[in-house]
Design an enzyme around this catalytic site. Structure first.
Site, PDB file in Angstrom:
ATOM      1  N   HIS A 104       0.899  -1.068   0.009  1.00 35.75           N
ATOM      2  CA  HIS A 104       0.059  -0.060  -0.077  1.00 35.75           C
ATOM      3  C   HIS A 104       0.815   1.124  -0.057  1.00 35.75           C
ATOM      4  O   HIS A 104       2.096   1.277   0.501  1.00 35.75           O
ATOM      5  CB  HIS A 104      -0.863  -0.188   1.369  1.00 35.75           C
ATOM      6  CG  HIS A 104      -0.196   0.062   2.668  1.00 35.75           C
ATOM      7  ND1 HIS A 104       0.107  -1.363   3.081  1.00 35.75           N
ATOM      8  CD2 HIS A 104       0.061   0.706   3.489  1.00 35.75           C
ATOM      9  CE1 HIS A 104       0.662  -1.304   4.340  1.00 35.75           C
ATOM     10  NE2 HIS A 104       0.780  -0.072   4.468  1.00 35.75           N
ATOM     11  N   HIS A 106       0.535   5.216   1.339  1.00 33.21           N
ATOM     12  CA  HIS A 106       0.128   6.101   1.974  1.00 33.21           C
ATOM     13  C   HIS A 106      -0.133   7.518   1.201  1.00 33.21           C
ATOM     14  O   HIS A 106       1.004   7.936   0.718  1.00 33.21           O
ATOM     15  CB  HIS A 106       0.563   6.345   3.267  1.00 33.21           C
ATOM     16  CG  HIS A 106       0.804   5.242   4.191  1.00 33.21           C
ATOM     17  ND1 HIS A 106       0.046   5.136   5.332  1.00 33.21           N
ATOM     18  CD2 HIS A 106       1.562   4.086   4.344  1.00 33.21           C
ATOM     19  CE1 HIS A 106       0.398   3.875   6.022  1.00 33.21           C
ATOM     20  NE2 HIS A 106       1.423   3.486   5.343  1.00 33.21           N
TER      21      HIS A 106
HETATM   22  P1  5GP Z   1       1.897   0.384   7.349  1.00 29.29           P
HETATM   23  O1  5GP Z   1       2.021  -1.113   7.027  1.00 29.29           O
HETATM   24  O2  5GP Z   1       2.262   0.995   5.983  1.00 29.29           O
HETATM   25  O3  5GP Z   1       2.973   0.768   8.599  1.00 29.29           O
HETATM   26  O4  5GP Z   1       0.564   0.644   7.819  1.00 29.29           O
HETATM   27  C1  5GP Z   1      -0.768   0.244   7.732  1.00 29.29           C
HETATM   28  C2  5GP Z   1      -1.690   1.407   7.820  1.00 29.29           C
HETATM   29  O5  5GP Z   1      -2.912   0.546   7.516  1.00 29.29           O
HETATM   30  C3  5GP Z   1      -1.539   2.208   9.172  1.00 29.29           C
HETATM   31  O6  5GP Z   1      -1.626   3.665   8.733  1.00 29.29           O
HETATM   32  C4  5GP Z   1      -2.875   1.971   9.802  1.00 29.29           C
HETATM   33  O7  5GP Z   1      -3.687   2.890  10.463  1.00 29.29           O
HETATM   34  C5  5GP Z   1      -3.864   1.199   8.412  1.00 29.29           C
HETATM   35  N1  5GP Z   1      -4.788   0.375   8.947  1.00 29.29           N
HETATM   36  C6  5GP Z   1      -4.747  -0.565   9.709  1.00 29.29           C
HETATM   37  N2  5GP Z   1      -5.767  -1.596  10.061  1.00 29.29           N
HETATM   38  C7  5GP Z   1      -6.630  -0.814   9.143  1.00 29.29           C
HETATM   39  C8  5GP Z   1      -8.035  -1.132   8.957  1.00 29.29           C
HETATM   40  O8  5GP Z   1      -8.675  -2.157   9.367  1.00 29.29           O
HETATM   41  N3  5GP Z   1      -8.639  -0.287   8.141  1.00 29.29           N
HETATM   42  C9  5GP Z   1      -8.042   0.718   7.528  1.00 29.29           C
HETATM   43  N4  5GP Z   1      -8.847   1.443   6.645  1.00 29.29           N
HETATM   44  N5  5GP Z   1      -6.723   1.145   7.671  1.00 29.29           N
HETATM   45  C10 5GP Z   1      -6.031   0.079   8.834  1.00 29.29           C
END
Ligand code: 5GP
Length: 142
Positions: A104, A106
């Site tokens: 993903h 951001h």
């Molecule tokens: P990363 O893997 O890039 O560190 O972060 C994962 C991102 O996914 C985080 O910013 C977190 O807030 C978001 N996130 C985690 N669980 C969920 C979820 O169930 N729904 C959504 N919409 N975002 C999520």
């Protein structure tokens, strides 16, 4: 070496419709939706529909398609939120800061003089996410 893709990660569940998300854009290849713990108002995530763990294993052609969608979403989010700039982040593997193992990007709207919120683990109220999603969806639909 990277681990294998886990089809039970939270974003795979969102893609399958097993858990809800505030969606702002969708086509055959990508989905964009609000981050549930936004580090800035309008914080949006862009993911491919195909299974890929992160930038280390995604097919390069799929990555090219994904980054074009990221640009499109960034333009829409910036306009919809009236932002001055946009921060794009992308993390790979736990050591790289990755928490959810479906690739993903951001897209975080930024405003002059306002720092990004810390990653506190606080979920935004659903009505706030819904309101931001509606604004962004309206711009991206045009
Ligand atoms: P990363 O893997 O890039 O560190 O972060 C994962 C991102 O996914 C985080 O910013 C977190 O807030 C978001 N996130 C985690 N669980 C969920 C979820 O169930 N729904 C959504 N919409 N975002 C999520």
């Amino acid at each position: 070496m990277s681990s294998a893709y886990d089809p039970n990660n939270i974003f795979a569940k969102i893609l399958r419709g097993e858990i809800p998300a505030h969606k702002v854009y969708e086509d055959d290849a990508v989905l964009a939706f609000m981050d549930i713990m936004p580090r800035g108002d309008g914080h949006t995530l862009v993911i491919p529909k195909l299974p890929a763990r992160n930038i280390l294993d995604i097919d390069p052609a799929a990555l090219a398609q994904l980054i074009q969608a990221v640009q499109n979403v960034a333009l829409g989010v910036k306009a919809a939120m009236g932002a001055d700039g946009v921060t794009i982040q992308q993390f790979n593997e736990p050591a790289g800061g990755q928490v959810v193992f479906h690739i993903h990007f951001h897209v975080i709207p930024r405003f002059e003089g306002i720092p990004m919120r810390p990653h506190s683990g606080d979920m935004a109220p659903p009505e706030v996410l819904a309101a931001h999603a509606a604004k962004i969806r309206a711009v991206l639909a045009n």
